[in-house]
Design a protein around this motif. Structure first.
Motif, mmCIF file in Angstrom:
data_model
loop_
_atom_site.group_PDB
_atom_site.id
_atom_site.type_symbol
_atom_site.label_atom_id
_atom_site.label_comp_id
_atom_site.label_asym_id
_atom_site.label_seq_id
_atom_site.Cartn_x
_atom_site.Cartn_y
_atom_site.Cartn_z
ATOM 1 N N VAL A 142 -13.509 2.978 16.542
ATOM 2 C CA VAL A 142 -12.725 3.184 15.707
ATOM 3 C C VAL A 142 -13.329 4.508 14.786
ATOM 4 N N ALA A 143 -12.266 5.636 14.850
ATOM 5 C CA ALA A 143 -12.615 6.969 14.026
ATOM 6 C C ALA A 143 -12.515 6.587 12.691
ATOM 7 N N VAL A 144 -13.378 6.843 11.802
ATOM 8 C CA VAL A 144 -13.510 6.662 10.344
ATOM 9 C C VAL A 144 -13.752 7.723 9.786
ATOM 10 N N ASN A 145 -12.803 8.191 8.862
ATOM 11 C CA ASN A 145 -13.039 9.464 8.057
ATOM 12 C C ASN A 145 -14.079 9.261 6.825
ATOM 13 N N ASP A 146 -15.119 9.974 6.743
ATOM 14 C CA ASP A 146 -16.125 9.597 5.702
ATOM 15 C C ASP A 146 -15.743 10.394 4.668
ATOM 16 N N ASP A 147 -14.739 11.047 4.346
ATOM 17 C CA ASP A 147 -14.323 11.933 3.067
ATOM 18 C C ASP A 147 -13.244 10.859 2.635
ATOM 19 N N ALA A 148 -13.050 10.706 1.195
ATOM 20 C CA ALA A 148 -12.003 10.342 0.646
ATOM 21 C C ALA A 148 -10.960 11.251 0.250
ATOM 22 N N PRO A 149 -9.740 10.775 0.240
ATOM 23 C CA PRO A 149 -8.428 11.878 0.003
ATOM 24 C C PRO A 149 -8.811 12.458 -1.354
ATOM 25 N N ARG A 150 -8.579 13.621 -1.387
ATOM 26 C CA ARG A 150 -8.558 14.386 -2.690
ATOM 27 C C ARG A 150 -7.325 14.665 -3.169
ATOM 28 N N LEU A 151 -7.023 13.954 -4.441
ATOM 29 C CA LEU A 151 -5.641 14.096 -4.972
ATOM 30 C C LEU A 151 -5.926 14.721 -6.514
ATOM 31 N N SER A 152 -4.753 15.058 -6.993
ATOM 32 C CA SER A 152 -4.712 15.429 -8.367
ATOM 33 C C SER A 152 -4.740 14.246 -9.205
ATOM 34 N N ILE A 153 -5.258 14.147 -10.552
ATOM 35 C CA ILE A 153 -5.236 13.049 -11.266
ATOM 36 C C ILE A 153 -3.845 12.281 -11.314
ATOM 37 N N ALA A 154 -2.882 12.956 -11.571
ATOM 38 C CA ALA A 154 -1.483 12.602 -11.827
ATOM 39 C C ALA A 154 -0.970 12.011 -10.301
ATOM 40 N N GLU A 155 -1.212 12.565 -9.317
ATOM 41 C CA GLU A 155 -0.765 11.683 -8.067
ATOM 42 C C GLU A 155 -1.603 10.575 -7.767
ATOM 43 N N ALA A 156 -2.970 10.485 -8.141
ATOM 44 C CA ALA A 156 -3.718 9.420 -8.049
ATOM 45 C C ALA A 156 -3.173 8.187 -8.738
ATOM 46 N N VAL A 157 -2.905 8.306 -10.193
ATOM 47 C CA VAL A 157 -2.530 7.504 -11.120
ATOM 48 C C VAL A 157 -1.056 6.847 -10.641
ATOM 49 N N ASP A 158 -0.242 7.953 -10.109
ATOM 50 C CA ASP A 158 1.135 7.525 -9.858
ATOM 51 C C ASP A 158 1.102 6.647 -8.627
ATOM 52 N N ALA A 159 0.282 6.691 -7.904
ATOM 53 C CA ALA A 159 -0.158 5.725 -6.543
ATOM 54 C C ALA A 159 -0.198 4.227 -7.087
ATOM 55 N N GLY A 160 -0.567 4.265 -8.223
ATOM 56 C CA GLY A 160 -0.996 2.718 -9.004
ATOM 57 C C GLY A 160 -2.164 2.289 -8.407
ATOM 58 N N GLY A 161 -3.182 2.839 -8.126
ATOM 59 C CA GLY A 161 -4.478 2.325 -7.622
ATOM 60 C C GLY A 161 -4.906 2.679 -6.202
ATOM 61 N N MET A 162 -6.054 3.082 -6.062
ATOM 62 C CA MET A 162 -6.615 3.488 -4.668
ATOM 63 C C MET A 162 -8.169 2.955 -4.749
ATOM 64 N N PHE A 163 -8.384 2.303 -3.289
ATOM 65 C CA PHE A 163 -9.785 1.997 -3.137
ATOM 66 C C PHE A 163 -10.847 3.073 -3.145
ATOM 67 N N ASP A 164 -10.282 3.992 -2.562
ATOM 68 C CA ASP A 164 -11.549 5.151 -2.270
ATOM 69 C C ASP A 164 -10.592 6.865 -2.477
ATOM 70 N N VAL A 165 -11.109 7.070 -3.530
ATOM 71 C CA VAL A 165 -10.087 8.510 -3.809
ATOM 72 C C VAL A 165 -11.417 9.727 -4.480
ATOM 73 N N GLU A 166 -10.999 10.753 -4.423
ATOM 74 C CA GLU A 166 -11.740 11.796 -4.990
ATOM 75 C C GLU A 166 -11.087 12.637 -6.087
ATOM 76 N N LEU A 167 -11.250 12.864 -7.193
ATOM 77 C CA LEU A 167 -10.941 13.557 -8.176
ATOM 78 C C LEU A 167 -11.643 14.608 -8.773
ATOM 79 N N VAL A 168 -11.328 15.821 -9.052
ATOM 80 C CA VAL A 168 -11.883 16.899 -9.521
ATOM 81 C C VAL A 168 -11.244 17.080 -10.968
ATOM 82 N N GLY A 169 -12.247 17.090 -12.022
ATOM 83 C CA GLY A 169 -11.529 17.472 -13.505
ATOM 84 C C GLY A 169 -12.668 17.848 -14.395
#
Length: 442
Positions: free
Chosen positions: A259-286
């Motif tokens: 099974v192919a596994v992506n080693d990188d976490a999805p990079r989102l804006s903080i607003a988008e990540a918060v609007d998603a309501g919670g994510m197990f693995d995410v990358e933010l820059v701030g």
């Protein structure tokens, strides 16, 4: 709902003790069984089903169903069927649950017995109760429900079967099938409803995401690095993110292809990540705006691990605290803010020393706050890339960091790029609509 009134009416009609009838009703209602279904169940218990039968409710489309409906009849396509055991009134009961669809929409269901339908079947379900589940109506199929094959196939654009990628799983999903690689696994024993219970916990991944899992019937096939197809899992929310659960009915099969596994976490804006309501693995820059109270050289309760306030644990009172390091940094990218929580190891990297160094600094200054002040000097006003698990609740958004490092890019530019990528499909659609409109004008 006046349970007392319903109990009195039933007890009078059945000629039995009201207290017993009320207790039976309350037990059923506690599990969100609709009141009409609960009353029928109690009636069957005390007089074998007397009192007559209810007429078959009028047939409705799925998108018309609300929690105001008592009972309904629907004709729909079975999308998925999951099986698990629940503990109800002291007994283990096997239920079936999943999703149905018709041309107007979808709805989840719980069946209290096996009606024999499978994914892909088109069925007419008569006298199904309606209850609220996960803030939406759900069909409740009980003893008074009838199920028959529909005269014609029900058309739907929804996928038949439970196969899903991890990114598509949501709390409340039942009967899902996944193909994943086991990234982490740990065996532990918990205090369950039947006493000490061995379980497996860990993390699985595919090309779209990573999610935590719990296997309530530990299987030898689930080991780190294994590529597996797992059928019939359900998903619930744990610490703000979807968590996969395997039951005794889940099937685990090794896969011949990795099974192919992506080693990188999805990079989102903080607003988008918060609007998603919670994510197990995410990358933010701030940019770090501030370091919150409760950071630096702290003390934890030896019993529960909570941070002490003036030597007091809110659960265990005054205790001899255990020293620890923690950082709570407020991160901002121009779209929203999040509190990044750094554990002992990450905090030690920023501070430039571990607990012994922090203890010595606090002793020399006669003030534990000097550690938090030193950390703030290193962080505030600088940009960082943070990866971890995001949870969102009424108190705000928190990111439990697994990685924390200086960012070379501008946080506002990163957020702008992410938001631009999100807007492009909509802009293309709008542009096409505008062009069509202009073409019509000509």
């Amino acid at each position: 709902m006046d349970v007392d009134k319903h109990a009195e009416e039933l007890a009078s009609a059945l000629g039995v003790d009201k207290t017993e009838v009320k207790a039976d009703l309350e037990n059923l209602l506690e599990y969100s069984v609709p009141i009409d279904e609960a009353k029928q169940s109690v009636r069957r218990k005390h007089d074998g089903g007397g009192g007559g039968s209810s007429p078959t409710p009028e047939s409705v489309d799925l998108d018309e169903i609300t929690t105001d409906h008592g009972n309904v009849t629907v004709t729909a396509r079975v999308l998925s069927v999951g099986t698990r055991t629940i503990r109800y009134q002291g007994d283990d009961i096997t239920i079936r649950e999943g999703e149905l669809a018709d041309p107007t929409g979808t709805i989840s269901y719980t069946a209290w017995r096996d009606f024999g339908f499978e994914p892909g079947d088109s069925v007419t379900i008569g006298n199904a109760g309606v209850r609220e589940w996960e803030d939406a109506p759900e069909l409740n199929l009980g003893d008074s429900t009838t199920v028959a094959m529909a005269d014609e196939p029900v058309e739907t654009d929804e996928p038949i079967g439970g196969d899903r990628s991890l990114i598509d799983l949501e709390p409340g999903d039942r009967g899902r099938n996944i193909e994943v690689r086991v990234l982490e696994v740990d065996s532990k024993t918990i205090s369950g409803r039947d006493g000490e219970t061995p379980i497996l916990e860990g993390v699985v991944g595919d090309s779209t995401a990573r999610l935590p899992f719990t296997d309530w019937q530990p299987r030898s096939e689930i080991e780190e690095g294994a590529d597996l197809r797992i059928e019939d899992v359900y998903v619930r929310e744990f610490r703000g993110v979807p968590s996969i659960n395997l039951t005794e009915f889940s099937a685990v099969q090794p896969l011949s292809d990795p099974v192919a596994v992506n080693d990188d976490a999805p990079r989102l804006s903080i607003a988008e990540a918060v609007d998603a309501g919670g994510m197990f693995d995410v990358e933010l820059v701030g940019t770090v705006l501030d370091v919150r109270d409760g950071s630096g050289f702290i003390e934890r309760c030896p019993e529960c691990g909570r941070v002490l306030q003036s030597g007091q644990c809110r659960s265990h009172g005054e205790v001899d605290g255990e020293d620890d390091l923690r950082t709570k940094a407020i991160l901002d990218d121009g779209t929203a803010t999040v509190t990044a929580i750094l554990d002992r190891e990450l905090t030690a990297e920023i501070y430039g020393g571990g607990i012994e160094a922090a203890r010595e600094a606090a002793r020399d200054a006669m003030d534990r706050e000097v550690v938090a002040e030193a950390i703030a000097e290193e962080l505030v006003g600088r940009s960082f890339r943070v990866r971890g698990s995001l949870s969102v609740d009424d108190y705000g958004a928190n990111l439990d960091a697994s990685a924390f490092e200086p960012a070379t890019e501008d946080p506002a530019a990163v957020a702008s790029d992410v938001l631009s990528d999100l807007r492009e499909p909509a802009a293309a659609t709008d542009g096409g609509a505008d062009a069509a409109s202009r073409g019509g004008e000509r």
